[in-house]
Design a protein around this motif. Structure first.
Motif, mmCIF file in Angstrom:
data_model
loop_
_atom_site.group_PDB
_atom_site.id
_atom_site.type_symbol
_atom_site.label_atom_id
_atom_site.label_comp_id
_atom_site.label_asym_id
_atom_site.label_seq_id
_atom_site.Cartn_x
_atom_site.Cartn_y
_atom_site.Cartn_z
ATOM 1 N N LYS A 268 3.727 3.077 -1.679
ATOM 2 C CA LYS A 268 5.216 2.810 -1.407
ATOM 3 C C LYS A 268 5.868 4.041 -1.140
ATOM 4 O O LYS A 268 6.941 4.072 -0.423
ATOM 5 C CB LYS A 268 5.862 1.890 -2.578
ATOM 6 C CG LYS A 268 5.621 0.541 -2.326
ATOM 7 C CD LYS A 268 6.450 -0.554 -3.267
ATOM 8 C CE LYS A 268 6.062 -1.791 -3.235
ATOM 9 N NZ LYS A 268 6.621 -2.478 -4.303
ATOM 10 N N GLU A 269 5.585 5.003 -1.754
ATOM 11 C CA GLU A 269 6.105 6.466 -1.422
ATOM 12 C C GLU A 269 5.622 7.060 -0.282
ATOM 13 O O GLU A 269 5.891 8.242 0.090
ATOM 14 C CB GLU A 269 5.634 7.269 -2.632
ATOM 15 C CG GLU A 269 6.335 6.920 -4.008
ATOM 16 C CD GLU A 269 6.071 7.516 -4.977
ATOM 17 O OE1 GLU A 269 5.344 8.570 -5.178
ATOM 18 O OE2 GLU A 269 6.135 6.944 -6.152
ATOM 19 N N ASP A 270 4.609 6.480 0.248
ATOM 20 C CA ASP A 270 4.207 7.098 1.701
ATOM 21 C C ASP A 270 4.195 6.078 3.108
ATOM 22 O O ASP A 270 3.667 5.034 2.913
ATOM 23 C CB ASP A 270 2.436 7.328 1.402
ATOM 24 C CG ASP A 270 1.949 8.160 2.457
ATOM 25 O OD1 ASP A 270 2.192 7.636 3.592
ATOM 26 O OD2 ASP A 270 0.885 8.735 2.360
ATOM 27 N N SER A 271 5.236 6.199 3.541
ATOM 28 C CA SER A 271 5.624 5.385 4.607
ATOM 29 C C SER A 271 4.799 4.940 5.603
ATOM 30 O O SER A 271 4.576 3.954 6.191
ATOM 31 C CB SER A 271 6.996 6.082 5.228
ATOM 32 O OG SER A 271 6.557 7.057 6.088
ATOM 33 N N VAL A 272 3.787 5.955 6.157
ATOM 34 C CA VAL A 272 2.716 5.778 7.029
ATOM 35 C C VAL A 272 1.956 4.956 6.560
ATOM 36 O O VAL A 272 1.229 3.874 7.013
ATOM 37 C CB VAL A 272 2.065 6.989 7.471
ATOM 38 C CG1 VAL A 272 0.903 6.852 8.468
ATOM 39 C CG2 VAL A 272 3.085 8.120 8.174
ATOM 40 N N MET A 273 1.359 4.964 5.374
ATOM 41 C CA MET A 273 0.270 4.336 4.621
ATOM 42 C C MET A 273 0.610 2.927 4.353
ATOM 43 O O MET A 273 0.119 1.863 4.691
ATOM 44 C CB MET A 273 -0.199 4.820 3.386
ATOM 45 C CG MET A 273 -1.190 5.982 3.591
ATOM 46 S SD MET A 273 -2.651 5.623 4.775
ATOM 47 C CE MET A 273 -3.474 4.290 4.083
#
Lengths: 115, 792
Positions: B123-128
């Motif tokens: 959730k902290e990685d918008s792309v993933m």
């Protein structure tokens, strides 16, 4: 003749209704049967025929491989295994429906006579 | 007949030719020319080639992964859901109480806790998170298009319905892979051995160091860093031995090969890379072949069902492949509780609080169960409640055993693959693999820039010598895991002078490496044979690497057999036995499908292992591990009078010669009784062969008795039920040329000709040439345009 008509009717409606409705359609043949034995036989045919017809339709329109695999799943080496199980289940359900209807008709008739 | 009865499907529902399994006839037919779907941003073109491989052309990543999810579900919905239901301990919902203990175990080891941690990380990685959500939305779009008539056949057999896909399920898929590849330990077996026989014997029987070892990282590699210090305790803690019903044995037939040659050794002047991961072979296969094309991505290869991106494959610039690192990433700690409430446990001189985790387990046809797991800072307590069969030694203080498993630490394996799909060069590859933690993999790399490299991606915990090989002291902080070593301390090699790199699950480094790297590595035979073959290549092409993948020579047989034959008492042999020996003397050590001597050597060496170790160590099926075949051959050749050959149940003092003779007599006579005189029945393809079962072992839906060669200690590591689950080779260049195959087919529907259409060619060791179009017009095939619904 009645059996064929009812089977064709079943074939038409069962595509839209759940599997157990074959019991209901086969009960019609029970209502016009004249003995327990004929209700059993006719019921079996009325259940098995529409299922068998559909089975062969599917078999010839691309279903041979899945039928063969399901036969293997239930322990048969040949696709006929799945066909036999299909006849037995459809026929058994038809038989039950027909027998119930015939019994109901007979009980109703006997009640009417005694009255 | 409307309900499932034990293992039978609901007979009426299932055999109803209108709505049962026959309603699926032709359900594998590819989608119409146009499909309109909610959630797409733009049109996506999908071209299915003649092997039903989808080439997905999208204008943005969201639509690419959305369509990939839709297509994965279209061909394999039941498989992708069943895998994560099993991983997350939810089988009781499908098959009832029979699966309850399995589910409780899955919950206790932390599959769901781990997956939830991973989702928070994503959730902290918008792309993933965007890619995972797009993929899930595609799956759900397909699920929403289904009716009970069109549910895949396994839902009809087991009589349940698909449910909405969530991002947590993607995370669970990687937990499932971690469990498959790194969910094992020998800590119990080693502790038991150590307690009984001591350290000298332990080192003799369980060391992976050997002068013959060809480590993954060439021995010429210099390690120019200052290693992280470890806190080695003064004394080695030795836990109490016990017997348990724990089944944490490594899956010995899981493994893999990968290798690459540099441009200097190839006929094209560019590197060539090959990979074949050896896994449990099932139908449907664990893999799905696909080609993903969008701005910034042009990746071809196989994907896991349930996660976006290509997992093993290549793009325009690079190729990559994985083998299992076999790292020991699961440790156990003895825990001392303060009292029976188990609310506190002793650690670092003080009582620390446990926490509890309560999970709801839904059970079909029964009540929902609440399952409690106690947690320490090491990890979950495994040895209370239903798993309490280990003796407590009469102590008033209840003991427990906590499990520390790397897989439950949040990490982003999916990001590694996402970035590898887009990687252009070595730096991109390095950045990609930095996100990988568990299961530890040897990820090999080759690029059209003429680089070859390999890194062991396991998040390496600095440990003192032998830390974690035995059950540890949960009270002593010196036994705790510490922060992982920096990435540049991990084992790796780039462009070695040998001109090739390889890995085959062997120990990654030799003794010059400054860290202790525990693992349950493969014996060195397979890796050494691959290195020997690679070193002979001068101007190689893809077919040379394909041949190595299919090479059937056993270095184990080559090493052990001469001594075994020499040890035989020739005078005592019957005529039949003598003819077998004559045949063995002419054997070339190849486990080819038509080899008649593979079966004899196979049962003979297994019998020698059994007669050597069973009397002292017990059955290998219990909490006991027998030493591997490299150790056994060392003993046979170098220490024929070793105490391990002595049968402690007889008054005689046996040597290796006695054991070898007894084993031969026993196995040869049994084989002659079973197979008759030397004929076709002795051929390896008939006497062993390979079975590919259905994923849920539904009878009739697998492929049995396949005429294969190979074995686990051989480059062609095809075994009875395991083997090369995806063989592929890529020639790098201006436009890469790929070749590959897996033992299955693209469709998960058993009534489809594409259910198992690759199997026969796989048995032959052949590869398909892979289509790699750059644009939609380059390839003929069935084309479907996926369009946003609002543009219909």
């Amino acid at each position: 003749m009645n059996i064929i008509v009812i089977s064709i009717f079943s074939l038409l409606v069962l595509s839209q209704l759940p599997w157990w409705f074959v019991v209901v359609t086969s009960s019609m043949v029970g209502l016009i049967s004249r003995s327990y034995l004929t209700s059993l036989l006719n019921g079996f045919l009325c259940g098995a025929l529409p299922w068998l017809t559909m089975f062969f339709y599917k078999f010839h329109t691309g279903g041979e491989l899945i039928i063969t695999r399901v036969s293997a799943m239930i322990g048969f080496e040949h696709w006929i295994g799945a066909m036999i199980v299909t006849i037995l289940i459809g026929g058994f359900c038809g038989l039950l429906g027909s027998l119930c209807a015939y019994s109901f008709k007979k009980a109703f008739k006997d009640q009417f006579k005694s009255a | 007949m409307d309900n499932k009865l034990e293992q039978l499907p609901p007979l009426g529902k299932f055999f109803d030719p209108f709505h049962g399994y026959l309603a699926l006839t032709n359900s594998d037919k590819l989608p119409d020319e146009n499909i309109f779907l909610d959630g797409l941003k733009d049109s996506v073109s999908v071209v299915w080639d003649d092997r039903r491989i989808p080439h997905i052309f999208a204008n943005n990543e969201h639509d690419l992964f959305y369509t990939q999810g839709y297509i994965h579900a279209f061909d394999r919905l039941w498989q992708m859901e069943f895998q994560v239901m099993a991983a997350g301990g939810r089988l009781s919902e499908i098959i009832g109480e029979r699966a309850l203990n399995y589910d409780r175990f899955q919950r206790r080891i932390g599959m769901i806790r781990g997956a939830e941690g991973v989702v928070e990380f994503y959730k902290e990685d918008s792309v993933m998170i965007a890619s995972l959500e797009a993929y899930g939305a595609g799956i759900n779009a397909y699920i929403n298009s289904l009716t009970p008539d069109t549910y895949p056949i396994e839902y009809k057999i087991l009589d349940y319905s698909p449910e909405k896909w969530t991002t947590r399920k993607c995370a669970l898929l990687y937990m499932y892979m971690a469990w498959e590849l790194a969910g094992s330990t020998n800590d119990f077996a080693h502790t038991k051995f150590l307690k009984e026989y001591g350290m000298t014997d332990y080192k003799e029987l369980y060391s992976f160091d050997s002068p013959m070892l060809a480590p993954i990282i060439p021995k010429s590699k210099k390690w120019d860093f200052k290693p992280v210090e470890t806190l080695e305790p003064n004394d080695l803690y030795i836990s109490n031995p016990y017997s348990s019903n724990f089944k944490y044995k490594p899956a010995k037939n899981n493994g893999s090969n990968n290798f690459a040659i540099s441009g200097d050794k190839s006929s094209t002047g560019k590197p060539i890379l090959a990979n074949d991961p050896h896994l449990n072979l099932t139908l449907p296969s664990i893999w799905y072949e696909n080609h993903l094309i969008a701005p910034g991505i042009n990746a071809y290869g196989v994907s896991l069902l349930g996660a976006p991106s290509v997992v093993i494959g290549y793009n325009e610039n690079i190729a990559w492949g994985s083998t299992n690192g076999m790292n020991d990433v699961m440790d156990f700690y003895d825990i001392t509780f303060k009292d029976k409430t188990k609310k506190e446990y002793w650690h670092d001189g003080e009582w620390k609080k446990t926490s509890i985790n309560i999970e709801k387990i839904k059970v079909r046809y029964s009540e929902t169960i609440l399952d409690t797991t106690l947690l320490t800072h090491h990890g979950p307590i495994m040895t209370h409640d239903i798993f309490n069969k280990m003796p407590r030694y009469g102590s008033a203080v209840p003991e427990g055993r906590a499990m520390r498993w790397l897989a439950t630490d949040p990490s982003m394996e999916s990001k590694t693959f996402y970035m590898l799909n887009k990687a252009k060069n070595y730096d991109d590859y390095l950045e990609a693999i930095s996100h990988f933690s568990c299961p530890g993999q040897n990820i090999i790399y080759a690029s059209k820039d003429n680089d070859i490299a390999i890194w062991q991606t396991n998040r390496l915990i600095p440990k003192w010598n032998l830390q974690g090989r035995f059950i540890m002291d949960g009270a002593n902080p010196a036994h705790d895991w510490r922060s992982p070593v920096p990435m540049n301390h991990r084992p790796y090699s780039i462009n070695p002078e040998e001109g090739y790199l390889s890995s085959a699950n062997q120990k990654p480094v030799d003794s010059s490496y400054p860290y202790f790297v525990p693992g349950d590595y493969a014996p060195l035979f397979r890796g050494t044979r691959i290195d020997n073959l690679l070193s002979e290549i001068d101007s190689g092409n893809y077919d040379d690497l394909r041949k190595i993948q299919n090479d059937n020579k056993s270095l184990l047989a080559q090493r052990a057999l001469p001594t075994m034959i020499e040890s035989l008492d020739k005078k005592s042999l019957t005529q039949d036995e003598q003819s077998l020996i004559n045949a063995l003397l002419n054997w070339d050590y190849f486990y080819n499908p038509d080899s008649r001597m593979s079966i004899l050597f196979d049962v003979w060496i297994k019998a020698i292992a059994k007669m050597t170790f069973q009397d002292e160590l017990g059955n290998a099926d219990d909490d006991t591990e027998w030493p591997n075949y490299r150790i056994l051959t060392d003993l046979i050749i170098e220490k024929p009078n070793s105490k391990w050959f002595n049968n402690i149940n007889t008054s005689d003092k046996e040597t290796s010669v006695d054991i070898i003779n007894q084993a031969f007599k026993k196995e040869a006579s049994q084989l002659i009784d079973k197979l008759g005189s030397l004929s076709d029945t002795w051929e390896w393809k008939n006497s062993r062969g390979t079975d590919i079962h259905h994923l849920a072992k539904v009878p009739g839906l697998g492929r049995m008795h396949l005429p294969t060669g190979g074995d686990w200690n051989i480059p062609n590591a095809t075994a009875k039920t395991h083997g090369p689950s995806w063989r592929y080779v890529v020639e790098l260049g201006d436009k890469p040329k790929g070749y590959g195959i897996y033992p299955g087919g693209q469709s998960g529907f058993p009534g489809s000709k594409h259910y198992d259409d690759f199997v026969d060619k796989w048995v032959e060791g052949e590869l398909y040439e892979l289509n790699f179009p750059y644009n939609v017009n380059e390839l003929d095939g069935h084309t479907t345009i996926f369009k946003p619904k609002d543009k219909s």
